[in-house]
Scaffold this active site. Sequence first.
Site, PDB file in Angstrom:
ATOM      1  CB  SER A  41      34.535  43.355  28.572  1.00 23.97           C
ATOM      2  OG  SER A  41      35.339  42.239  28.302  1.00 23.97           O
TER       3      SER A  41
ATOM      4  CE  LYS B 190      33.392  40.820  25.748  1.00 23.60           C
ATOM      5  NZ  LYS B 190      33.612  39.940  26.913  1.00 23.60           N
TER       6      LYS B 190
ATOM      7  CE1 TYR C  69      35.240  40.442  21.805  1.00 24.63           C
ATOM      8  CE2 TYR C  69      37.371  39.364  21.975  1.00 24.63           C
ATOM      9  CZ  TYR C  69      36.212  39.808  22.562  1.00 24.63           C
ATOM     10  OH  TYR C  69      36.011  39.621  23.911  1.00 24.63           O
TER      11      TYR C  69
ATOM     12  CE1 TYR D 235      33.861  39.801  31.495  1.00 24.24           C
ATOM     13  CE2 TYR D 235      35.008  40.633  33.423  1.00 24.24           C
ATOM     14  CZ  TYR D 235      34.755  40.687  32.075  1.00 24.24           C
ATOM     15  OH  TYR D 235      35.384  41.610  31.305  1.00 24.24           O
TER      16      TYR D 235
ATOM     17  CB  VAL E 270      40.350  43.022  31.860  1.00 24.51           C
ATOM     18  CG1 VAL E 270      39.538  41.774  32.142  1.00 24.51           C
ATOM     19  CG2 VAL E 270      40.665  43.172  30.393  1.00 24.51           C
TER      20      VAL E 270
END
Lengths: 304, 304, 304, 304
Positions: B63, B66, B188, B240, B258
């Site tokens: 992530s 991103k 992705y 998150y 993660v």
Amino acid sequence: MDYNSIFEEIKREINLDVKHGKVADYIPELAHVDPNKFGISLKCMDGQSFSMGDADEKFSAQSITKVFSLALAMNHFGQKVWSRMDVEPSGTSFNSLVLLEYEQGIPRNPFINSGALVIADMLVEKLEDPKGEFLEFVRNMTGSRDIDYNYKVANSERDHGFRNRAMANMLKSFGNIKGDVEDVLDFYFHQCSIEMSCKQLADAFMVFSNKGSMLGTKEKIITKQQSQRINALMLTCGFYDEAGEFAFRVGLPGKSGVGGGIAAVYPSEYSVAVWSPRLNKLGNSVLGMKTLELLTTKTGMGIF
Amino acid sequence: MDYNSIFEEIKREINLDVKHGKVADYIPELAHVDPNKFGISLKCMDGQSFSMGDADEKFSAQSITKVFSLALAMNHFGQKVWSRMDVEPSGTSFNSLVLLEYEQGIPRNPFINSGALVIADMLVEKLEDPKGEFLEFVRNMTGSRDIDYNYKVANSERDHGFRNRAMANMLKSFGNIKGDVEDVLDFYFHQCSIEMSCKQLADAFMVFSNKGSMLGTKEKIITKQQSQRINALMLTCGFYDEAGEFAFRVGLPGKSGVGGGIAAVYPSEYSVAVWSPRLNKLGNSVLGMKTLELLTTKTGMGIF
Amino acid sequence: MDYNSIFEEIKREINLDVKHGKVADYIPELAHVDPNKFGISLKCMDGQSFSMGDADEKFSAQSITKVFSLALAMNHFGQKVWSRMDVEPSGTSFNSLVLLEYEQGIPRNPFINSGALVIADMLVEKLEDPKGEFLEFVRNMTGSRDIDYNYKVANSERDHGFRNRAMANMLKSFGNIKGDVEDVLDFYFHQCSIEMSCKQLADAFMVFSNKGSMLGTKEKIITKQQSQRINALMLTCGFYDEAGEFAFRVGLPGKSGVGGGIAAVYPSEYSVAVWSPRLNKLGNSVLGMKTLELLTTKTGMGIF
Amino acid sequence: MDYNSIFEEIKREINLDVKHGKVADYIPELAHVDPNKFGISLKCMDGQSFSMGDADEKFSAQSITKVFSLALAMNHFGQKVWSRMDVEPSGTSFNSLVLLEYEQGIPRNPFINSGALVIADMLVEKLEDPKGEFLEFVRNMTGSRDIDYNYKVANSERDHGFRNRAMANMLKSFGNIKGDVEDVLDFYFHQCSIEMSCKQLADAFMVFSNKGSMLGTKEKIITKQQSQRINALMLTCGFYDEAGEFAFRVGLPGKSGVGGGIAAVYPSEYSVAVWSPRLNKLGNSVLGMKTLELLTTKTGMGIF
């Protein structure tokens, strides 16, 4: 920095004639305010103050006072505050019961109403004269005796604040309010009714810019770490469901109230308060947000 | 500041022998990592780098990527990005479909999976060779050609990423994915599979510390304002359902993955990346968070 | 009872000229239907049939087929069906992912889409030729070979059914779909595309009025207890978020479809099917519901 | 039908020694009941009564009384009742505030607490002596003067019913309670505290089996249509989040209470009440449900 001329520039650009937004009217007392009021006050670390417009006129501080009650609670309870609430953004509107039920009575953070009610409960339980001591705390931070509750507003909230009463009873049902529900609500409604001017708010918020201490007297109100954490909370949770928008556009920790006020801090640089009663749909002052966005853009200063 | 000795202090204090948390295992490929890996790398505005432990070993950035895809999308689409997603914290776990349904296909922010999928859709639509150009973008920001996709991880995600496939189809049903769902997912899954070391992540994130430009070459990757906004988003949405916790304890904009990595920035001061694969229940590296908390506490530096 | 004259009365009262509601248009194939179609067919335990209007014209049965797939699954799996789904009303709209996520992949009942997808998965796993055997099952219950899939509709669903694809992938992520997601969707889209007339639906649903057996041949399709339970499920869950309304106004177990059909049963008395393509906002046929309300009111018969 | 021997059979099969479930203890007054109590009473259309066990012992009727208050409100307000609430199953637990907020203060049905509070508000507004007249209404339906409120239980609810107080204030905030919140709660807590025996409940519920009229005197309490609709509501909404399960297993309209009672009707055949204080996790009597399941299975009678 010449904040006076920056203020003049901002005033020209935001165009006070455009009348977007709507004054809060869920309490009759709040609805009477003149929607065209506009004031700003900024206080620097060197003690200098810059003001414009209705910066000395007092208005209903409302949710901005949640920062004061949190500071007082952290002062008395330290880390224990966090055993009864979380520090996460809520992701739904400020008075939602949904998250509260989903998370079994643990408010997401101290700046949504449920969290502020738990803070109120802690203060009511701890302090001998909760309303008196809270008022003293705010007066002291501000360095001014000329601050008081508006009892009409507090009574109006008591008579019409069904949503907050629902929330408080819900918290009680989960055991996260220890005292009497009506006592807690009484404190909370008074807390929110405090009236302060932009100038006074900027004075009081200087503590969060100045790592927890009064600027002049150097009196330590809270620890440096507590001050940093309150700033972190203001940034992530200070604007109901618009905290991200405020961080994105303005880039300062801050707290808004439905009276149309916003207080914000640039740590180690300045504190600032702005007032314009017209609110957007999410309950934040339209011109207040715009003004602060222009301030950080024009000065090129901001925490990011 | 002598970051080397601060790193040593931190290492002693976090006690690497305590093995809280659990390596991500929802993809077999990620579960193979040695849980005891630990690395940190910090890069200052003056170009100096400080590293410790496994700082040169590459791991799955997941992530954290991103932030790169958002930067690339802002570069190509500017403000238009925000017509398809919001900038608010999500208040529920990172892969929740609930909010997405409630908000009619508009992701809360670009760092939850649904938002990152919309960003992916934008890039797939715009770029001639999406995967190639994205990799080039990351390599360029990092100043290193030694960065690549891990195709095994990408394929593993493709075969097991049912939740992301559900999310992408949901977005498609709301019209917020324009391209073919499988094409978007393919991009992705590759994006997330990129492997980088702490050293490389710190190099790349220096752009966000340095107002959007490369430190050495001064090449402008994104505008200063875009860089500030990405930092604001990292602070409010980068962890998150623990963004508030990270802001509260660490007080820096950052993004976790993660794979156990966290990259963070202190604007105009430094960028930093840390890696420890054991995750807490909310999907963030246990020691990574602890390490950064100690870093800002010990240095007394932080945006609040 | 003279159902013919009751039908005539109803026809006068419902006033077919009033054109409330809207034909389902999320699939182009369904949008082509003539909105003014209207048919009703009722079959009694003594074998007599009463029909009016377009009772012999076939239309897209859509969700009504969920009753057939459930019956076939109960036939093959008995009580085991209920280890993978619940029997409770859903309380939100038929295609909501919210409840599914909240309840960790266990659909609330077999008549919401998520439940029907799990049923489809069970049949795909169990049957050698799922689509062939399902069609045979429906033909047999109806006592007619003149029933078939509409492949255009099935393909249209396959190309545009993003919401169902999202749901199926979500179920897969929770492990409550065992087979390949696309195989399950292929079966489900074909199942929903079956075309039947009111006459045929009344024939088929007689099994649920007749305690699980065919009226003429006495062939046992399901057990008496299974038939009763399917009726209970139709009553509590057969009309999306209007099950209570239908029970309240009509008082019969039934199942609606977005093709505008409703099939219902009065246990041990009759089965009935009505068709009118205009749907209310909750996806149920406006005139279909009105017609059945008048039927039970005029005959004074109903299970309550 | 020889209900006495069926009762004996059931008693053997349900095995009263197995002690699953837990007596309601959220009010001290309710927690004192002997968990081993067990009674059943069934009344036929011909006036015959069959009883077993503790059928003449009174217990706290609790939510079963919501059927009586709804009947009284329908009697006074007719269709207007439905302008302030819906008739749909709730899909979440009986005291959830989530749905209420989502649906803007319109309760899903009159049998969840929020709906019952709105009914209470209607009665308080309409009746001169609400508590007196309600008690008379129940006594009259039952044909017995020996029914009363338990004031200790009512007071206990008043002092501990924070969740209901939250709900009532929430309804008030949406404008769906007209009167004073505490007045409405006072009525509601008394209503729920009524004590009745299985025998009395079976007598009272005969009205719903007998199309709205008293069996002996033929006095019309409510219209036939109102009686049918109440039955429909009991079937779809009578058991909190287990309405589907009860319809599925038992197949009769019914209403449960946390005192361990269940009253149910087989329209035009019989009314029945059973009492066993141990509740399952969803708040319904374990043995009560089992008993009624065996009753309809053994007699082969049920509405489906």
